[in-house]
Write a protein that holds these residues in place. Structure first.
Motif, PDB file in Angstrom:
ATOM      1  N   ALA A  95       1.011  -0.920   0.251  1.00  0.00           N
ATOM      2  CA  ALA A  95       0.323  -0.260   0.718  1.00  0.00           C
ATOM      3  C   ALA A  95       0.820   1.264   0.031  1.00  0.00           C
ATOM      4  O   ALA A  95      -0.041   2.174  -0.849  1.00  0.00           O
ATOM      5  CB  ALA A  95      -1.108   0.062   0.718  1.00  0.00           C
ATOM      6  N   ARG A  96       2.043   1.486   0.372  1.00  0.00           N
ATOM      7  CA  ARG A  96       2.846   2.324   0.827  1.00  0.00           C
ATOM      8  C   ARG A  96       3.433   2.772  -0.718  1.00  0.00           C
ATOM      9  O   ARG A  96       3.397   4.113  -0.877  1.00  0.00           O
ATOM     10  CB  ARG A  96       4.140   1.846   1.558  1.00  0.00           C
ATOM     11  N   PHE A  97       3.279   1.816  -1.488  1.00  0.00           N
ATOM     12  CA  PHE A  97       3.321   2.192  -2.774  1.00  0.00           C
ATOM     13  C   PHE A  97       3.021   2.788  -3.710  1.00  0.00           C
ATOM     14  O   PHE A  97       3.381   4.108  -4.401  1.00  0.00           O
ATOM     15  CB  PHE A  97       4.294   1.301  -3.819  1.00  0.00           C
ATOM     16  N   TYR A  98       1.974   2.887  -3.699  1.00  0.00           N
ATOM     17  CA  TYR A  98       0.167   3.316  -4.158  1.00  0.00           C
ATOM     18  C   TYR A  98      -0.075   4.355  -3.398  1.00  0.00           C
ATOM     19  O   TYR A  98      -0.415   5.666  -4.008  1.00  0.00           O
ATOM     20  CB  TYR A  98      -1.022   2.277  -4.262  1.00  0.00           C
ATOM     21  N   ARG A  99       0.517   4.715  -2.000  1.00  0.00           N
ATOM     22  CA  ARG A  99       0.119   5.668  -2.245  1.00  0.00           C
ATOM     23  C   ARG A  99       1.548   7.185  -1.973  1.00  0.00           C
ATOM     24  O   ARG A  99       0.912   8.029  -2.513  1.00  0.00           O
ATOM     25  CB  ARG A  99       0.255   6.014  -0.315  1.00  0.00           C
ATOM     26  N   ALA A 100       2.594   6.712  -1.474  1.00  0.00           N
ATOM     27  CA  ALA A 100       3.827   7.169  -2.322  1.00  0.00           C
ATOM     28  C   ALA A 100       3.362   7.359  -3.580  1.00  0.00           C
ATOM     29  O   ALA A 100       3.601   9.138  -4.096  1.00  0.00           O
ATOM     30  CB  ALA A 100       5.044   6.884  -2.067  1.00  0.00           C
ATOM     31  N   GLY A 101       2.828   6.800  -4.661  1.00  0.00           N
ATOM     32  CA  GLY A 101       3.302   7.061  -6.021  1.00  0.00           C
ATOM     33  C   GLY A 101       1.793   8.311  -6.238  1.00  0.00           C
ATOM     34  O   GLY A 101       2.724   8.722  -7.214  1.00  0.00           O
ATOM     35  N   TRP A 102       1.072   8.523  -5.798  1.00  0.00           N
ATOM     36  CA  TRP A 102       0.246   8.760  -6.265  1.00  0.00           C
ATOM     37  C   TRP A 102      -0.064  10.339  -5.253  1.00  0.00           C
ATOM     38  O   TRP A 102      -0.187  11.071  -5.941  1.00  0.00           O
ATOM     39  CB  TRP A 102      -1.260   8.372  -5.088  1.00  0.00           C
ATOM     40  N   LYS A 103       1.009  10.872  -4.160  1.00  0.00           N
ATOM     41  CA  LYS A 103       1.226  11.611  -4.121  1.00  0.00           C
ATOM     42  C   LYS A 103       1.819  12.496  -5.257  1.00  0.00           C
ATOM     43  O   LYS A 103       1.855  13.384  -5.055  1.00  0.00           O
ATOM     44  CB  LYS A 103       2.246  12.110  -2.976  1.00  0.00           C
ATOM     45  N   ALA A 104       3.246  11.452  -5.304  1.00  0.00           N
ATOM     46  CA  ALA A 104       4.110  11.990  -6.528  1.00  0.00           C
ATOM     47  C   ALA A 104       3.049  12.156  -7.348  1.00  0.00           C
ATOM     48  O   ALA A 104       3.835  13.945  -8.275  1.00  0.00           O
ATOM     49  CB  ALA A 104       4.951  10.913  -6.796  1.00  0.00           C
ATOM     50  N   LEU A 105       2.513  11.516  -8.304  1.00  0.00           N
ATOM     51  CA  LEU A 105       1.783  12.207  -9.368  1.00  0.00           C
ATOM     52  C   LEU A 105       0.404  13.134  -9.132  1.00  0.00           C
ATOM     53  O   LEU A 105       0.650  13.960 -10.343  1.00  0.00           O
ATOM     54  CB  LEU A 105       0.532  10.597  -9.850  1.00  0.00           C
ATOM     55  N   LYS A 106       0.040  13.067  -8.192  1.00  0.00           N
ATOM     56  CA  LYS A 106      -1.014  14.845  -7.429  1.00  0.00           C
ATOM     57  C   LYS A 106       0.306  15.997  -7.661  1.00  0.00           C
ATOM     58  O   LYS A 106      -0.223  16.956  -8.544  1.00  0.00           O
ATOM     59  CB  LYS A 106      -1.389  14.300  -6.441  1.00  0.00           C
ATOM     60  N   ALA A 107       1.663  15.785  -7.502  1.00  0.00           N
ATOM     61  CA  ALA A 107       2.792  16.628  -7.570  1.00  0.00           C
ATOM     62  C   ALA A 107       3.179  17.237  -8.952  1.00  0.00           C
ATOM     63  O   ALA A 107       3.993  17.807  -9.381  1.00  0.00           O
ATOM     64  CB  ALA A 107       3.664  17.001  -6.297  1.00  0.00           C
TER      65      ALA A 107
END
Length: 386
Positions: free
Chosen positions: A116-128
């Motif tokens: 789940a950590r990879f989805y969370r961090a990936g989504w935050k990076a994508l939003k940024a």
């Protein structure tokens, strides 16, 4: 670093991977809230630190995090090993196949709970508007997992025997978790090296006021105060001896193991051990201004500094993830057009994403610098820059 550098009024930024701190040079008018907002918008969490020293976080949060990392890694290994066994025994000519439903049950917690950590961090990076390694891990493993789930239901409907790729997605997540675990261990050991230096700084000092010695927290001691150091105690401040004579162990500063004779008029440094006589010191520097605190800052700034190869990595990393995704899409399109086999096209596109995930240079170089400077500091060797 990039997010903080983009804030108007920020002159220079240095982020220390080991202590998880950013040190900034800013012009007056830049508020901590502006800086915190910039960090959060980039997809990271931030905590403002108003202390004067550059102390790393205490070992307790680190050890808890270390324990959680270890638990997650062990669980991922336990769930992934049964998926890999058929592949290993096939080398000896033994062909076994775990039923698809069991493979699905083993791979799902690895994919969506431990991963789940990879989805969370990936989504935050994508939003940024940025790409990172977590995004590649999430995309690559999700594609392999999703294809396998599709094949599972398709083969069930057709009563056919199909090869699934659950083991690929589970093992990739497990290996990346192993990398994260090794990274957090290196960071924990390095922070411990700096904590060992900080342990030389006493938390309180005996301040003589009106003929009485009052135990005072070190952050309340001021230049000009008369500090009493009893035999066997560490010197809490930098200053000059006013009364008394003694021998002091200054090996933490000079490396000299023999105690040095000290008397009225001699300089003493924070962290030195008073061997036998009671002395009264006229305080010149406390807290962040002591020689010991400057040494700790020197070690931390060496850890935060970038080696020339890392500057190149920073430039490459800005375009690395988008380029990898474009190559993966081109691989998918090319194979689908060439072979007409969408399964083969997905597998080859996933291979591109997965192979690009670990990016050893971006992880190995800073970890080596951090670990090296931390171990050197424990042995009395201070490294000035990367």
């Amino acid at each position: 670093e990039k997010a903080l550098k983009a804030v108007p009024g920020v002159l220079n930024v240095s982020v220390n991977l080991a202590t998880e701190k950013a040190q900034l040079a800013i012009i007056p008018g830049v508020t901590p809230r502006q800086l915190a907002d910039a960090v959060q918008q980039a997809g990271y969490e931030v905590r403002l630190d108003n202390t004067a020293t550059t102390a790393p976080a205490s070992s307790k949060p680190n050890s808890w995090w270390q324990a959680r990392e270890t638990r997650h890694l062990l669980l991922a290994v336990l769930l992934s090993v049964p998926l890999v066994i058929p592949m290993i025994v096939s080398l000896a000519g033994i062909h076994v196949m775990i039923p698809g439903w069991i493979q699905w049950a083993l791979a799902t917690p690895v994919q969506f709970w431990l991963g789940a950590r990879f989805y969370r961090a990936g989504w935050k990076a994508l939003k940024a508007g940025a790409g990172n390694m977590d995004l590649l891990v999430a995309l690559g493993t999700s594609a392999g997992y999703g294809l396998s789930v599709y094949q599972l239901f398709a083969s069930h409907a057709q009563h056919g025997q199909t090869h699934f790729y659950f083991e690929a997605s589970a093992v990739v997540i497990t290996l990346v978790l192993l990398g994260k675990w090794l990274e957090s261990r290196a960071k924990h050991h390095t922070a411990a090296a700096i904590r060992a230096l900080q342990a030389l700084q006493p938390a309180t000092a005996w301040v003589r006021q009106g003929g009485q010695d009052i135990e005072t927290p070190i952050d309340q001691v001021k230049p000009g105060d008369h500090v009493v150091v009893k035999p066997g105690e560490r010197v809490p401040v930098d200053g000059i001896i006013q009364e008394g004579q003694t021998h002091m162990d200054e090996s933490m500063i000079t490396g000299e193991s023999l105690p040095v004779s000290k008397q009225a008029g001699d300089k003493v440094t924070s962290g030195a051990i008073n061997a036998e006589g009671l002395v009264i010191i006229d305080t010149e520097a406390v807290g962040a201004e002591t020689t010991l605190a400057r040494i700790i800052r020197l070690v931390e700034s060496a850890q935060a500094a970038k080696a020339p190869i890392q500057r190149l990595v920073d430039k490459v990393s800005g375009v690395f993830v988008p380029v990898v995704i474009v190559i993966a899409l081109a691989t998918f399109g090319g194979w689908w057009w060439y072979s007409g086999n969408i399964e083969q096209a997905i597998i080859n596109a996933v291979a591109v994403l997965v192979i690009a995930c670990p990016c050893a240079l971006g992880l190995a170089t800073p970890t080596a610098i951090i670990a090296g400077t931390g171990v050197a500091a424990q042995h009395g060797i201070l490294i000035k820059d990367a």
